[in-house]
Scaffold this motif. Structure first.
Motif, short mmCIF file in Angstrom:
data_model
loop_
_atom_site.label_atom_id
_atom_site.label_comp_id
_atom_site.label_asym_id
_atom_site.label_seq_id
_atom_site.Cartn_x
_atom_site.Cartn_y
_atom_site.Cartn_z
N ALA A 1 10.64 40.21 -30.87
CA ALA A 1 11.51 41.29 -31.35
C ALA A 1 11.16 42.63 -30.73
O ALA A 1 11.84 43.63 -30.99
N GLY A 2 10.10 42.68 -29.90
CA GLY A 2 9.66 43.94 -29.33
C GLY A 2 9.13 44.89 -30.37
O GLY A 2 9.29 46.11 -30.26
N ALA A 3 8.48 44.33 -31.39
CA ALA A 3 7.99 45.14 -32.51
C ALA A 3 6.49 45.00 -32.64
O ALA A 3 5.87 44.11 -32.06
N SER A 4 5.90 45.88 -33.43
CA SER A 4 4.47 45.82 -33.74
C SER A 4 4.32 45.76 -35.25
O SER A 4 5.26 46.06 -36.00
N PRO A 5 3.13 45.39 -35.75
CA PRO A 5 2.94 45.35 -37.20
C PRO A 5 3.30 46.66 -37.90
O PRO A 5 3.81 46.65 -39.02
N GLY A 6 3.05 47.78 -37.24
CA GLY A 6 3.35 49.07 -37.84
C GLY A 6 4.82 49.32 -38.06
O GLY A 6 5.19 50.23 -38.80
N ASP A 7 5.70 48.53 -37.43
CA ASP A 7 7.14 48.69 -37.62
C ASP A 7 7.65 47.99 -38.87
O ASP A 7 8.78 48.23 -39.30
N GLU B 1 12.63 34.49 -35.05
CA GLU B 1 12.16 33.51 -36.03
C GLU B 1 11.40 32.39 -35.33
O GLU B 1 11.58 32.16 -34.12
N GLU B 2 10.55 31.70 -36.09
CA GLU B 2 9.80 30.57 -35.56
C GLU B 2 9.39 29.67 -36.71
O GLU B 2 8.97 30.16 -37.77
N SER B 3 9.52 28.37 -36.52
CA SER B 3 9.11 27.39 -37.53
C SER B 3 8.42 26.22 -36.86
O SER B 3 8.80 25.82 -35.76
N ASP B 4 7.42 25.69 -37.53
CA ASP B 4 6.69 24.52 -37.04
C ASP B 4 6.36 23.65 -38.25
O ASP B 4 5.73 24.12 -39.20
N VAL B 5 6.81 22.41 -38.23
CA VAL B 5 6.58 21.53 -39.37
C VAL B 5 5.28 20.77 -39.14
O VAL B 5 5.18 19.88 -38.29
N ASP B 6 4.25 21.15 -39.90
CA ASP B 6 2.93 20.54 -39.79
C ASP B 6 2.18 20.80 -41.09
O ASP B 6 1.69 21.91 -41.32
N ALA B 7 2.10 19.79 -41.94
CA ALA B 7 1.56 19.98 -43.28
C ALA B 7 0.07 20.27 -43.32
O ALA B 7 -0.46 20.69 -44.35
N ARG B 8 -0.66 20.06 -42.20
CA ARG B 8 -2.11 20.19 -42.22
C ARG B 8 -2.64 21.42 -41.48
O ARG B 8 -3.86 21.60 -41.41
N ARG B 9 -1.77 22.27 -40.93
CA ARG B 9 -2.26 23.35 -40.08
C ARG B 9 -1.66 24.71 -40.43
O ARG B 9 -1.48 25.56 -39.58
N HIS B 10 -1.38 24.92 -41.71
CA HIS B 10 -0.78 26.19 -42.12
C HIS B 10 -1.62 27.39 -41.69
O HIS B 10 -1.11 28.35 -41.11
N GLY B 11 -2.91 27.34 -42.00
CA GLY B 11 -3.79 28.46 -41.67
C GLY B 11 -3.93 28.69 -40.19
O GLY B 11 -4.08 29.82 -39.73
N GLU B 12 -3.90 27.63 -39.42
CA GLU B 12 -4.05 27.73 -37.97
C GLU B 12 -2.79 28.26 -37.29
O GLU B 12 -2.87 28.98 -36.29
N LEU B 13 -1.62 27.93 -37.84
CA LEU B 13 -0.37 28.22 -37.15
C LEU B 13 0.29 29.54 -37.55
O LEU B 13 1.04 30.12 -36.77
N LEU B 14 0.01 30.03 -38.76
CA LEU B 14 0.82 31.13 -39.28
C LEU B 14 0.64 32.44 -38.51
O LEU B 14 1.62 33.04 -38.05
N LEU B 15 -0.59 32.92 -38.34
CA LEU B 15 -0.78 34.22 -37.69
C LEU B 15 -0.31 34.23 -36.23
O LEU B 15 0.33 35.21 -35.80
N PRO B 16 -0.61 33.19 -35.44
CA PRO B 16 -0.03 33.18 -34.09
C PRO B 16 1.50 33.22 -34.10
O PRO B 16 2.11 33.84 -33.23
N ALA B 17 2.11 32.57 -35.08
CA ALA B 17 3.57 32.62 -35.18
C ALA B 17 4.06 34.03 -35.49
O ALA B 17 5.07 34.48 -34.94
N VAL B 18 3.35 34.73 -36.37
CA VAL B 18 3.71 36.13 -36.66
C VAL B 18 3.61 36.97 -35.39
O VAL B 18 4.50 37.77 -35.09
N ASP B 19 2.54 36.80 -34.63
CA ASP B 19 2.39 37.54 -33.37
C ASP B 19 3.55 37.27 -32.42
O ASP B 19 4.09 38.20 -31.81
N ARG B 20 3.93 36.00 -32.28
CA ARG B 20 5.00 35.65 -31.35
C ARG B 20 6.35 36.19 -31.81
O ARG B 20 7.15 36.66 -30.99
N VAL B 21 6.59 36.16 -33.11
CA VAL B 21 7.86 36.67 -33.63
C VAL B 21 7.95 38.19 -33.43
O VAL B 21 8.99 38.72 -33.03
N LEU B 22 6.86 38.90 -33.68
CA LEU B 22 6.85 40.34 -33.43
C LEU B 22 7.07 40.64 -31.96
O LEU B 22 7.85 41.54 -31.60
N ALA B 23 6.41 39.89 -31.08
CA ALA B 23 6.57 40.11 -29.64
C ALA B 23 8.00 39.83 -29.21
O ALA B 23 8.57 40.57 -28.39
#
Length: 222
Positions: A50-56, A26-48
């Motif tokens: 967990a040792g998982a890929s999007p296909g999982d 899991e990962e959370s970052d409180v920043d009301a102005r950067r949702h679009g900038e922060l979300l996809l990198p957070a998804v990448d880090r969470v998958l990494a």
């Protein structure tokens, strides 16, 4: 099962993975102005992590609000894009339900988040898993009497202590809680039967702040 949960309906940009038994990353970052900038990198880090890929990913859950117009759409659009590309179902959950689940209370309480304009998005709960009625948006002073004596979870309560003297944590949304709730609902089938799962569409409750001016001059080529 590998369920990806995302929520950007509040200032928290939050992502989590759940394997059906527990939250594995899991990962959370409180920043009301950067949702679009922060979300996809957070998804990448969470998958990494967990040792998982999007296909999982087998399931997707997005917090659908209520929340401010722009930030809310980021999480839902991201989840829908992943669902389309991966061919997996996308379900919505009320963001307030995630906060309620994280609170873990077994007696009546309410959840309130910041709706800006000196208002809060709120809902009443019988316990951490059961909401009473539909979410609403109101000024704190207008609902203080109706919620008197109840603990109030969320940042909305902390912002208005004169209306909500018994403010409780958590203040911010957690995708880990959202994922845990979703996994529980999927395991029991209660989400589909009881209507806890919602369409992955924004729950705005009011019109967006930005609107087309009513009396603007239309300029056409001559």
């Amino acid at each position: 099962m590998l369920l990806l949960a995302v929520d950007t309906a509040t200032p928290a940009v939050t992502v989590a993975l759940h394997d059906g038994t527990r939250v594995v990353a899991e990962e959370s970052d409180v920043d009301a102005r950067r949702h679009g900038e922060l979300l996809l990198p957070a998804v990448d880090r969470v998958l990494a992590a967990a040792g998982a890929s999007p296909g999982d990913i087998t399931d997707l859950v997005a917090g659908v609000g209520p929340g401010p117009y722009t930030g809310l759409r980021v999480g839902i659009a991201t989840a829908l894009t992943f669902g389309s590309v991966l061919g997996v179902p996308v379900r919505g959950l009320c963001t307030l339900d995630g906060l309620a689940y994280a609170a873990g209370l077994d007696t009546p309480f309410a959840v309130a988040t910041d709706a800006r304009r000196k208002e809060v998005y709120w809902a009443r709960y019988a316990d951490a898993r059961h909401r009473v009625g539909e979410p609403a948006v109101d000024r704190p002073a207008d609902i203080a009497e109706a919620l008197a004596g109840l603990p109030i979870v969320g940042a909305g309560a902390a912002l208005y202590p004169e209306a909500f003297p018994d403010a409780r944590e958590p203040l911010h949304q957690s995708a880990a809680a959202l994922a845990g709730l979703a996994a529980e609902l999927l395991a029991t089938g209660a989400g589909e039967r009881g209507g806890a799962f919602l369409p992955p569409l924004p729950l705005y409750l009011r019109r967006p702040d930005a609107q087309v001016p009513k009396n603007y001059k239309v300029v056409t080529p001559t």
